[in-house]
Design a protein around this motif. Sequence first.
Motif, short mmCIF file in Angstrom:
data_model
loop_
_atom_site.label_atom_id
_atom_site.label_comp_id
_atom_site.label_asym_id
_atom_site.label_seq_id
_atom_site.Cartn_x
_atom_site.Cartn_y
_atom_site.Cartn_z
N LEU A 150 8.52 7.91 -5.31
CA LEU A 150 7.49 7.75 -4.29
C LEU A 150 8.19 7.64 -2.94
CD1 LEU A 150 5.06 5.20 -5.99
CD2 LEU A 150 4.76 7.67 -5.76
N ARG A 151 7.68 8.35 -1.96
CA ARG A 151 8.32 8.38 -0.63
C ARG A 151 7.33 7.95 0.44
NH1 ARG A 151 10.51 13.06 -3.30
NH2 ARG A 151 12.76 12.83 -3.62
N GLY A 152 6.72 6.81 0.20
CA GLY A 152 5.84 6.24 1.21
C GLY A 152 4.39 6.66 1.09
N GLY B 153 0.53 6.52 0.17
CA GLY B 153 -0.41 5.44 -0.04
C GLY B 153 -1.02 5.52 -1.43
N VAL B 154 -1.23 4.38 -2.06
CA VAL B 154 -1.83 4.33 -3.40
C VAL B 154 -3.16 3.59 -3.29
CG1 VAL B 154 -1.54 3.49 -5.76
CG2 VAL B 154 0.42 4.41 -4.52
N TYR B 155 -4.23 4.28 -3.69
CA TYR B 155 -5.59 3.79 -3.48
C TYR B 155 -6.41 3.93 -4.76
CZ TYR B 155 -3.92 4.56 1.24
OH TYR B 155 -3.16 4.55 2.38
N PRO B 156 -7.49 3.12 -4.90
CA PRO B 156 -7.93 2.10 -3.96
C PRO B 156 -7.10 0.82 -4.05
CG PRO B 156 -9.33 2.03 -5.88
CD PRO B 156 -8.37 3.18 -6.09
N ARG B 157 -7.24 -0.03 -3.08
CA ARG B 157 -6.63 -1.35 -3.15
C ARG B 157 -7.63 -2.31 -3.80
NH1 ARG B 157 -1.73 -0.36 -3.22
NH2 ARG B 157 -1.33 -2.60 -2.91
N PRO B 158 -7.15 -3.24 -4.60
CA PRO B 158 -8.07 -4.15 -5.29
C PRO B 158 -8.67 -5.18 -4.34
CG PRO B 158 -5.80 -4.79 -5.69
CD PRO B 158 -5.74 -3.50 -4.93
N LEU B 159 -9.75 -5.81 -4.80
CA LEU B 159 -10.36 -6.90 -4.04
C LEU B 159 -9.45 -8.12 -4.04
CD1 LEU B 159 -12.84 -7.96 -2.49
CD2 LEU B 159 -13.84 -8.57 -4.69
N GLU C 26 0.82 -1.21 0.00
CA GLU C 26 0.00 0.00 0.00
C GLU C 26 0.86 1.26 0.00
OE1 GLU C 26 -3.29 1.98 3.04
OE2 GLU C 26 -2.89 -0.17 3.10
N PHE C 27 1.98 1.21 0.71
CA PHE C 27 2.90 2.34 0.81
C PHE C 27 4.22 1.95 0.17
CE2 PHE C 27 0.09 2.30 4.50
CZ PHE C 27 -0.53 3.55 4.38
N VAL C 28 4.68 2.76 -0.78
CA VAL C 28 5.85 2.39 -1.59
C VAL C 28 6.91 3.47 -1.50
CG1 VAL C 28 6.67 1.96 -3.94
CG2 VAL C 28 4.50 0.98 -3.18
N HIS C 29 8.14 3.03 -1.26
CA HIS C 29 9.33 3.88 -1.39
C HIS C 29 10.06 3.42 -2.65
CE1 HIS C 29 9.15 5.79 2.64
NE2 HIS C 29 8.49 4.68 2.94
N TRP C 30 10.21 4.33 -3.60
CA TRP C 30 10.76 3.93 -4.90
C TRP C 30 11.31 5.16 -5.61
CZ3 TRP C 30 9.72 5.60 -9.82
CH2 TRP C 30 10.21 4.83 -10.88
#
Length: 358
Positions: free
Chosen positions: A174-176, A178-184, A162-166
């Motif tokens: 990306l510095r943590g 959150g990426v939404y929505p999350r899939p089922l 859900e939270f990505v450092h990249w």
Amino acid sequence: MTETIKPGPAGQSGKMQVGVDSFAALSASEGGGAVVSATDSIGNLVQRIELADQAGLDIFGVGEHHRREYLDSAPVAILAAAAARTQRIRLTSAVTVLSAADPVRVFQNFATLDLLSRGRAEMVVGRGSFIESFPLFGLQLEDYDSLFAEKLELLLKLRESEFVHWSGKHRAPLRGQGVYPRPLQNPLPIWLGVGGTPESFARAGMLGLPLMIAIIGGETRRFRPLVDVYREAGRRAGHAPAQLKVGVHALGYVAETTKQAIDDFFPGYAKTFTRIGRERGWPPVTRAHFDAVMGTHGALMLGNPEEVAEKILSHSEALGGISRLTFQMDVAELTQPKLLRAIELVGARVAPILRGKV
């Protein structure tokens, strides 16, 4: 909180999945001549997806192109419309041109589709066989390989967490966040779409991703060494054999008789590939070329239902076993009634043979 769910019945059965892919080509009119409107063509495509669901097919894929003759520049929108009118069929891209996309938006779009469809979304990601998206989105063609490798890495991280450092070369870090929505589905299924590059097969195996091979010409069996590269790379990376699935995207069409299938398919097929060939320096399509890919080892899956099913099984054996076969029918300017009837025949007479039920 992401809910972990298992694939639907087709994914659990262990039998070959069968489906259809479309590039959302403008529909041909029943009287010949001018095509029908873009509005009606999109409506026709959603109708075909709805029928594929009713016919018991496992998967329907929509491609991504940025060309006048195709209406699939926003495939997730088409798949979302189909999600509202279907119950069980899985909905996928075919393929998502990841090199030209933002992986965050790709993940968000397909996660949303997964929620809308109650866990039926998938994606096939690849680099695409056309290059219009590069100048359209301000990308450099010389970055073809590095763009895809970097964006695939990020997409897989987004699927995992859900939270990505990249950080990378082609996109802001990306510095943590959150990426939404999350899939089922957890994980959201991601297949790697490939053509004929050994490095692509090896990459899919190393990552443990299922493989979707676009085989649109020549002999299917010539891909066996590349499939072996995929499976060996997966084995060395520690992935279980059951995880290393192989699918085939094939040009094909089914009619009541082989003669009818040829008569329906050849004129539009020759027109389409002659037009593409002019862009790429290929010679015009001849009937001799067509007959060659119609042959026993040829890549074209065309004929009556029983002949096509037996050819698919033979080609599966040649590749060491495949898990999925999708028909690409709308390269031949077929009318909507012919496409609908072909889907009915695939569901009623081809799929049962591939699933070992007859």
